[in-house]
Design a protein around this motif. Structure first.
Motif, PDB file in Angstrom:
ATOM      1  N   SER A  58      -6.306   0.877  -2.317  1.00 60.78           N
ATOM      2  CA  SER A  58      -5.281   1.884  -2.610  1.00 60.78           C
ATOM      3  C   SER A  58      -5.638   2.671  -3.864  1.00 60.78           C
ATOM      4  O   SER A  58      -5.538   3.903  -3.893  1.00 60.78           O
ATOM      5  CB  SER A  58      -3.916   1.222  -2.804  1.00 60.78           C
ATOM      6  N   VAL A  69      -5.510   2.840   4.677  1.00 58.85           N
ATOM      7  CA  VAL A  69      -5.891   1.767   3.760  1.00 58.85           C
ATOM      8  C   VAL A  69      -5.691   0.403   4.422  1.00 58.85           C
ATOM      9  O   VAL A  69      -6.528  -0.490   4.285  1.00 58.85           O
ATOM     10  CB  VAL A  69      -5.113   1.865   2.427  1.00 58.85           C
ATOM     11  N   ARG A  77      -4.788  -3.620  -2.952  1.00 59.10           N
ATOM     12  CA  ARG A  77      -4.588  -2.920  -4.228  1.00 59.10           C
ATOM     13  C   ARG A  77      -5.846  -2.134  -4.604  1.00 59.10           C
ATOM     14  O   ARG A  77      -5.775  -0.971  -4.990  1.00 59.10           O
ATOM     15  CB  ARG A  77      -4.242  -3.934  -5.314  1.00 59.10           C
ATOM     16  N   VAL A 118       0.829  -1.205   0.000  1.00 60.64           N
ATOM     17  CA  VAL A 118       0.000   0.000   0.000  1.00 60.64           C
ATOM     18  C   VAL A 118       0.867   1.260   0.000  1.00 60.64           C
ATOM     19  O   VAL A 118       0.571   2.220  -0.717  1.00 60.64           O
ATOM     20  CB  VAL A 118      -0.987  -0.017   1.190  1.00 60.64           C
ATOM     21  N   VAL A 160       0.228   4.195  -2.690  1.00 60.71           N
ATOM     22  CA  VAL A 160      -0.298   5.517  -2.328  1.00 60.71           C
ATOM     23  C   VAL A 160       0.789   6.546  -2.085  1.00 60.71           C
ATOM     24  O   VAL A 160       0.549   7.742  -2.206  1.00 60.71           O
ATOM     25  CB  VAL A 160      -1.268   5.461  -1.134  1.00 60.71           C
ATOM     26  N   ASP A 209      -1.776   7.734   4.674  1.00 64.30           N
ATOM     27  CA  ASP A 209      -2.796   7.143   3.813  1.00 64.30           C
ATOM     28  C   ASP A 209      -2.664   5.622   3.789  1.00 64.30           C
ATOM     29  O   ASP A 209      -3.657   4.904   3.760  1.00 64.30           O
ATOM     30  CB  ASP A 209      -2.706   7.695   2.389  1.00 64.30           C
ATOM     31  N   ALA A 210      -1.430   5.121   3.802  1.00 63.09           N
ATOM     32  CA  ALA A 210      -1.204   3.676   3.793  1.00 63.09           C
ATOM     33  C   ALA A 210      -1.756   3.043   5.066  1.00 63.09           C
ATOM     34  O   ALA A 210      -2.348   1.951   5.019  1.00 63.09           O
ATOM     35  CB  ALA A 210       0.278   3.371   3.643  1.00 63.09           C
TER      36      ALA A 210
END
Length: 160
Positions: free
Chosen positions: A133, A99, A130, A86, A90, A95-96
């Motif tokens: 993301s 996710v 995936r 991720v 990203v 953000d990772a």
């Protein structure tokens, strides 16, 4: 990965060398990873992959029955793998992390829909990671493309 690098890695496998550690025989890498040397054939490292997959499938089964320890075990086993993927997609940790949380929440909610005949637990998680993301990237792109709203024109008092 460039085509040249892929060709070099493929040739390394054919010669029984590890693409992870150039010049090192796959058997040595297998021993380093704790896998038995006898399971190395034609440059491919086999180990206890089947048992690891069945263990993960059992964890997903426990999740489907509502057992939180199944989620804990799956998270412990695959969180780093999912997170690394991720982050690469990203491009940033916050953000990772978001996710990653969404992926394992989706896994928890959808555990009863997991079908081992369609793929391994790793593939199932990677596919979800995936997809989540890419969804995040698309949402960010839409947000940037959205034009700023213009302020409403003032209405003269006479019209009111």
């Amino acid at each position: 990965m460039t085509a040249r690098r892929a060709a070099i890695r493929a040739e390394a496998w054919r010669q029984g060398l590890s693409p992870l550690e150039p010049g090192v025989p796959v058997a040595s890498v297998a021993q380093t990873l704790g896998r038995p040397r006898r399971n190395v054939k034609a440059g491919v490292v086999f180990g206890d992959i089947a048992s690891a997959t069945s263990d993960a499938t059992e964890l997903i089964g426990r999740m489907a029955r509502g057992d939180r320890s199944g989620l804990e075990g799956l998270y412990e086993r695959y969180a780093q793998l999912v997170f690394n993927l991720v982050v690469r997609i990203v491009g940033n940790r916050p953000d990772a992390e978001e996710v990653l949380q969404e992926v394992f929440l989706q896994a928890w909610r959808g555990a009863s829909h997991y079908d081992p005949s369609r793929g391994t637990p790793e593939a199932w998680l990677i596919m979800m990671a995936r997809s989540r993301s890419i969804d995040l990237l698309r949402a960010a792109r839409r947000e940037l493309a959205r034009p700023e709203a213009e302020p409403m024109p003032e209405v003269p008092d006479q019209m009111l």
